[in-house]
Design an enzyme around this catalytic site. Structure first.
Site, short mmCIF file in Angstrom:
data_model
loop_
_atom_site.label_atom_id
_atom_site.label_comp_id
_atom_site.label_asym_id
_atom_site.label_seq_id
_atom_site.Cartn_x
_atom_site.Cartn_y
_atom_site.Cartn_z
N PRO A 73 0.80 -1.14 -0.06
CA PRO A 73 0.08 -0.02 0.05
C PRO A 73 0.91 1.24 0.04
CG PRO A 73 -0.59 -1.31 1.66
CD PRO A 73 0.53 -2.16 1.02
N GLU A 74 0.56 2.05 -0.89
CA GLU A 74 1.21 3.53 -0.95
C GLU A 74 0.17 4.67 -0.41
OE1 GLU A 74 3.46 4.04 -4.63
OE2 GLU A 74 3.37 1.97 -4.78
N LYS A 132 2.28 7.03 4.72
CA LYS A 132 1.77 5.48 4.54
C LYS A 132 1.40 5.16 5.97
CE LYS A 132 4.83 4.39 1.00
NZ LYS A 132 6.03 3.60 0.63
N ARG A 190 2.60 -11.16 5.39
CA ARG A 190 4.02 -11.13 5.39
C ARG A 190 4.45 -10.72 6.95
NH1 ARG A 190 6.71 -10.36 0.75
NH2 ARG A 190 8.72 -10.23 1.97
N ARG A 230 14.81 -1.73 -6.15
CA ARG A 230 13.54 -2.04 -6.48
C ARG A 230 13.15 -2.15 -8.03
NH1 ARG A 230 10.07 -0.10 -2.52
NH2 ARG A 230 8.46 -1.34 -3.36
#
Ligand code: ZN
Length: 291
Positions: A2-3, A59, A113, A264
């Protein structure tokens, strides 16, 4: 992951649902999800607290309570879902924390996670010093064009992608929205940030604001794990021009490539986004000076 838009969508959806509600005792299925204070202190301190309003920095989702602030960071795969007391309880093997309200409704935090974290701090000073110590201004709500330009100048020895992802510079951008914004601006992700012209910097700033706004309007981007506060998917993934589209055609006709920048996976168009050579500025001479 999520950003900013995904967290903002959750904030917008949750606020009317939880405002004015009072927490009952939290149930910790995985106590290590609580980053601060100790889990037993967290449980005792949250019970009986009423939600005043919801905020966000980058965030980080912030629940302003009558006494203190509850902070949630979803990290990679966290989901925060609201269940009214009419809903069926969710069967979720990744359920980590349940935050019931005294009217029978509840917030359920699940996380495959297990990187997501919750904090409960007593005031905004502790929030600033403990949780948001290394978090810069929110790129959507707290950073104007002049400040963005200053950021590029002062901390722009790195490439654009690394700078935009660095949450201590500005908070909110992640991998997806960064790749999209750089593509729309025809900027190579490895271009040195401080080398942007004034016009390029302004275009990038405006594009970031527009893309984030569009992401919010579309309910965020759902690739794998993201769900909004009612468990629904966003649809901004259908609007992406470059992210996740390796080997597909860019609107210019060239094939989109994937590389690694700032550690990334990074999608870009080799035709639209050319890494310009650093421009060597000529030294200006004073008027009338003989060379
Ligand atoms: Zn292209």
């Amino acid at each position: 992951m999520p950003e900013l838009p995904e967290v903002e969508v959750i904030r917008l959806e949750l606020e009317p649902l939880v405002k004015g509600k009072t927490f009952a005792a939290p149930i910790l299925h995985m106590p290590s999800t609580i980053q601060y204070p100790d889990p037993d202190v967290f449980v005792a301190a949250l019970e009986g607290q009423t939600v005043k309003t919801l905020g966000r920095r980058g965030k980080y989702l912030l629940f302003y309570l009558v006494r203190g602030i509850l902070v949630v960071h979803l990290r990679m795969t966290g989901n925060l879902i609201f269940n009214s007391n009419e809903d069926l309880p969710r069967a979720d093997r990744f359920l980590r924390v349940e935050l019931p309200f005294n009217d029978g409704s509840m917030l359920q935090y699940s996380d495959m996670r297990r990187f997501g974290r919750l904090w409960l701090v007593k005031d905004s000073q502790v929030l600033k010093n403990l949780v948001l110590k290394n978090v810069g201004p929110d790129i959507y709500t707290e950073l104007n064009l002049e400040q963005f330009r200053t950021l590029l100048e002062k901390r722009g020895k790195r490439n654009l992608k690394a700078l935009l992802l660095d949450q201590s510079c500005s908070a909110g951008m992640g991998n997806i929205y960064t790749d999209e914004c750089l593509h729309l601006c025809h900027l190579h992700p490895e271009q040195q940030a401080s080398k942007l012209t004034a016009a390029e910097a302004e275009k990038l700033y405006i594009t970031i604001q527009q893309v984030l706004e569009l992401g919010i309007e579309h309910g965020g981007t759902s690739f794998r794990d993201y769900r909004n506060a009612r468990g629904a998917l966003g649809d901004f993934q259908n609007k992406l021009s470059v992210y996740g589209r390796k080997g597909e055609r860019c609107s210019c006709g060239a094939l989109i490539e994937k590389t690694v920048v700032a550690g990334r996976g990074t999608y870009y168009c080799p035709c639209c986004q050319v890494n310009k050579e650093p421009v060597v500025k000529k030294r200006s001479t004073k008027k009338g000076e003989t060379i």
